[in-house]
Motif scaffolding. Structure first.
Motif, PDB file in Angstrom:
ATOM      1  N   ILE A 104      25.412  76.024  62.173  1.00 35.81           N
ATOM      2  CA  ILE A 104      24.531  76.242  63.329  1.00 35.81           C
ATOM      3  C   ILE A 104      23.197  75.546  63.127  1.00 35.81           C
ATOM      4  O   ILE A 104      22.664  74.916  64.035  1.00 35.81           O
ATOM      5  N   LYS A 105      22.665  75.647  61.937  1.00 34.36           N
ATOM      6  CA  LYS A 105      21.338  75.097  61.635  1.00 34.36           C
ATOM      7  C   LYS A 105      21.374  73.617  61.238  1.00 34.36           C
ATOM      8  O   LYS A 105      20.333  73.011  61.021  1.00 34.36           O
ATOM      9  N   GLY A 106      22.555  73.038  61.108  1.00 29.50           N
ATOM     10  CA  GLY A 106      22.666  71.638  60.720  1.00 29.50           C
ATOM     11  C   GLY A 106      22.318  71.403  59.260  1.00 29.50           C
ATOM     12  O   GLY A 106      21.788  70.356  58.892  1.00 29.50           O
ATOM     13  N   ILE A 107      22.642  72.372  58.419  1.00 28.04           N
ATOM     14  CA  ILE A 107      22.366  72.272  56.988  1.00 28.04           C
ATOM     15  C   ILE A 107      23.639  71.805  56.284  1.00 28.04           C
ATOM     16  O   ILE A 107      24.705  72.390  56.453  1.00 28.04           O
ATOM     17  N   VAL A 108      23.517  70.730  55.514  1.00 36.07           N
ATOM     18  CA  VAL A 108      24.661  70.137  54.823  1.00 36.07           C
ATOM     19  C   VAL A 108      24.361  70.113  53.327  1.00 36.07           C
ATOM     20  O   VAL A 108      23.240  69.838  52.915  1.00 36.07           O
ATOM     21  N   THR A 109      25.373  70.401  52.525  1.00 37.20           N
ATOM     22  CA  THR A 109      25.230  70.327  51.079  1.00 37.20           C
ATOM     23  C   THR A 109      25.868  69.038  50.594  1.00 37.20           C
ATOM     24  O   THR A 109      27.013  68.740  50.928  1.00 37.20           O
ATOM     25  N   ALA A 110      25.108  68.275  49.834  1.00 36.37           N
ATOM     26  CA  ALA A 110      25.599  67.029  49.253  1.00 36.37           C
ATOM     27  C   ALA A 110      25.684  67.210  47.740  1.00 36.37           C
ATOM     28  O   ALA A 110      24.681  67.489  47.090  1.00 36.37           O
ATOM     29  N   ASP A 111      26.890  67.092  47.210  1.00 39.02           N
ATOM     30  CA  ASP A 111      27.087  67.172  45.765  1.00 39.02           C
ATOM     31  C   ASP A 111      26.997  65.762  45.202  1.00 39.02           C
ATOM     32  O   ASP A 111      27.782  64.894  45.587  1.00 39.02           O
ATOM     33  N   VAL A 112      26.035  65.553  44.324  1.00 37.36           N
ATOM     34  CA  VAL A 112      25.831  64.231  43.735  1.00 37.36           C
ATOM     35  C   VAL A 112      26.069  64.322  42.232  1.00 37.36           C
ATOM     36  O   VAL A 112      25.403  65.080  41.534  1.00 37.36           O
ATOM     37  N   THR A 113      27.033  63.539  41.756  1.00 40.71           N
ATOM     38  CA  THR A 113      27.288  63.447  40.322  1.00 40.71           C
ATOM     39  C   THR A 113      26.829  62.060  39.899  1.00 40.71           C
ATOM     40  O   THR A 113      27.256  61.057  40.466  1.00 40.71           O
ATOM     41  N   SER A 114      25.935  62.019  38.928  1.00 41.78           N
ATOM     42  CA  SER A 114      25.398  60.730  38.498  1.00 41.78           C
ATOM     43  C   SER A 114      25.383  60.647  36.976  1.00 41.78           C
ATOM     44  O   SER A 114      25.529  61.651  36.286  1.00 41.78           O
ATOM     45  N   ALA A 115      25.194  59.428  36.488  1.00 40.84           N
ATOM     46  CA  ALA A 115      25.171  59.200  35.045  1.00 40.84           C
ATOM     47  C   ALA A 115      23.895  59.749  34.425  1.00 40.84           C
ATOM     48  O   ALA A 115      23.890  60.190  33.274  1.00 40.84           O
ATOM     49  N   THR A 116      22.805  59.706  35.181  1.00 44.10           N
ATOM     50  CA  THR A 116      21.523  60.240  34.723  1.00 44.10           C
ATOM     51  C   THR A 116      20.931  61.083  35.838  1.00 44.10           C
ATOM     52  O   THR A 116      21.404  61.056  36.978  1.00 44.10           O
ATOM     53  N   LEU A 155      28.973  60.696  45.536  1.00 44.75           N
ATOM     54  CA  LEU A 155      28.393  61.565  46.559  1.00 44.75           C
ATOM     55  C   LEU A 155      29.522  62.237  47.317  1.00 44.75           C
ATOM     56  O   LEU A 155      30.438  61.565  47.804  1.00 44.75           O
ATOM     57  N   LYS A 156      29.456  63.557  47.403  1.00 42.68           N
ATOM     58  CA  LYS A 156      30.487  64.309  48.109  1.00 42.68           C
ATOM     59  C   LYS A 156      29.810  65.222  49.125  1.00 42.68           C
ATOM     60  O   LYS A 156      28.951  66.026  48.772  1.00 42.68           O
ATOM     61  N   VAL A 157      30.177  65.051  50.392  1.00 45.34           N
ATOM     62  CA  VAL A 157      29.656  65.896  51.468  1.00 45.34           C
ATOM     63  C   VAL A 157      30.862  66.420  52.231  1.00 45.34           C
ATOM     64  O   VAL A 157      31.588  65.656  52.858  1.00 45.34           O
ATOM     65  N   GLY A 158      31.072  67.732  52.136  1.00 41.77           N
ATOM     66  CA  GLY A 158      32.248  68.317  52.776  1.00 41.77           C
ATOM     67  C   GLY A 158      33.507  67.738  52.178  1.00 41.77           C
ATOM     68  O   GLY A 158      33.702  67.748  50.974  1.00 41.77           O
ATOM     69  N   ASP A 159      34.354  67.160  53.021  1.00 45.83           N
ATOM     70  CA  ASP A 159      35.602  66.579  52.531  1.00 45.83           C
ATOM     71  C   ASP A 159      35.511  65.062  52.377  1.00 45.83           C
ATOM     72  O   ASP A 159      36.506  64.386  52.141  1.00 45.83           O
ATOM     73  N   LYS A 160      34.305  64.518  52.507  1.00 42.07           N
ATOM     74  CA  LYS A 160      34.108  63.074  52.363  1.00 42.07           C
ATOM     75  C   LYS A 160      33.496  62.767  51.000  1.00 42.07           C
ATOM     76  O   LYS A 160      32.649  63.493  50.516  1.00 42.07           O
ATOM     77  N   GLN A 161      33.952  61.659  50.414  1.00 46.40           N
ATOM     78  CA  GLN A 161      33.432  61.274  49.105  1.00 46.40           C
ATOM     79  C   GLN A 161      33.149  59.778  49.096  1.00 46.40           C
ATOM     80  O   GLN A 161      33.947  58.987  49.577  1.00 46.40           O
ATOM     81  N   PHE A 162      31.998  59.431  48.532  1.00 46.83           N
ATOM     82  CA  PHE A 162      31.614  58.033  48.363  1.00 46.83           C
ATOM     83  C   PHE A 162      31.398  57.821  46.877  1.00 46.83           C
ATOM     84  O   PHE A 162      30.548  58.460  46.260  1.00 46.83           O
ATOM     85  N   ASP A 163      32.195  56.941  46.290  1.00 46.22           N
ATOM     86  CA  ASP A 163      32.133  56.701  44.850  1.00 46.22           C
ATOM     87  C   ASP A 163      31.448  55.362  44.580  1.00 46.22           C
ATOM     88  O   ASP A 163      32.034  54.308  44.795  1.00 46.22           O
ATOM     89  N   ALA A 164      30.206  55.428  44.126  1.00 48.21           N
ATOM     90  CA  ALA A 164      29.457  54.214  43.784  1.00 48.21           C
ATOM     91  C   ALA A 164      29.189  54.177  42.284  1.00 48.21           C
ATOM     92  O   ALA A 164      28.162  53.687  41.835  1.00 48.21           O
TER      93      ALA A 164
END
Length: 182
Positions: A104-116, A155-164
């Motif tokens: 409702i509030k447009g709040i999204v959680t982004a899970d970021v896994t990084s090397a540092t 970067l993972k947001v919901g069911d989408k993942q971007f692997d950089a």
């Protein structure tokens, strides 16, 4: 699956009631509190799910933990759910409430896994990208450091993942060499 549907319906009803009473933020905080208490005390969830524990004991435990700390609507909701014999889904209902609140509030959680650890610049850039691509109002970034990534991020947001990540790029290159594409 049926319990998740029921939890979702109870959560929707509680959101509607919260809006009617102009107490959405307060009840959202109550649901956060319930999730935190159950996360810290898994025994509470076991008691709520146990059909042998009498309903009045479950209500008494919840009253002891939350009365005076939560909105009266939340207290009444806890009692209603327990007295309907649905205490097993109370924790799932709280999580569903928070998910619906975030939508409702447009709040999204982004899970970021990084090397540092991310820099403030990287964090801001990721937040801007997610806001633009997803159309979110607020982005909550949950960081995790994984030294096996070598460099880059996932970067993972919901069911989408971007692997950089560099490890992912190297694996792609390795597969291309193995197939003789390069």
């Amino acid at each position: 699956m049926a319990e998740n549907k029921a939890a979702s319906r109870y959560a929707k009803s509680l959101i509607d009631l919260s809006n009617e009473r102009n107490a959405l933020e307060e009840i959202k905080n109550d649901m956060v509190l319930l999730v935190q208490v159950v996360d810290q005390n898994p025994e509470l969830e076991a008691i709520l799910k146990n059909p042998i524990v009498p309903l009045n004991k479950k209500t008494g435990i919840l009253d002891g933990l939350f009365v005076g700390k939560v909105n009266e609507v939340t207290s009444a909701f806890f009692k209603l759910v327990v007295n309907k014999g649905r205490s097993a889904i109370l924790f799932d209902t709280a999580k569903a409430f928070l998910a619906q609140y975030n939508a409702i509030k447009g709040i999204v959680t982004a899970d970021v896994t990084s090397a540092t650890e991310l820099t403030a610049e990287s964090r801001a850039e990721i937040e801007a990208i997610v806001k633009k691509e997803i159309g979110a109002n607020v982005v909550v970034i949950k960081e995790k450091v994984n030294d096996k990534l070598i460099g880059g991020f996932i970067l993972k947001v919901g069911d989408k993942q971007f692997d950089a990540s560099i490890a992912s790029s190297l694996n792609k290159l390795k597969k291309e060499f193995a197939q003789g594409i390069v």
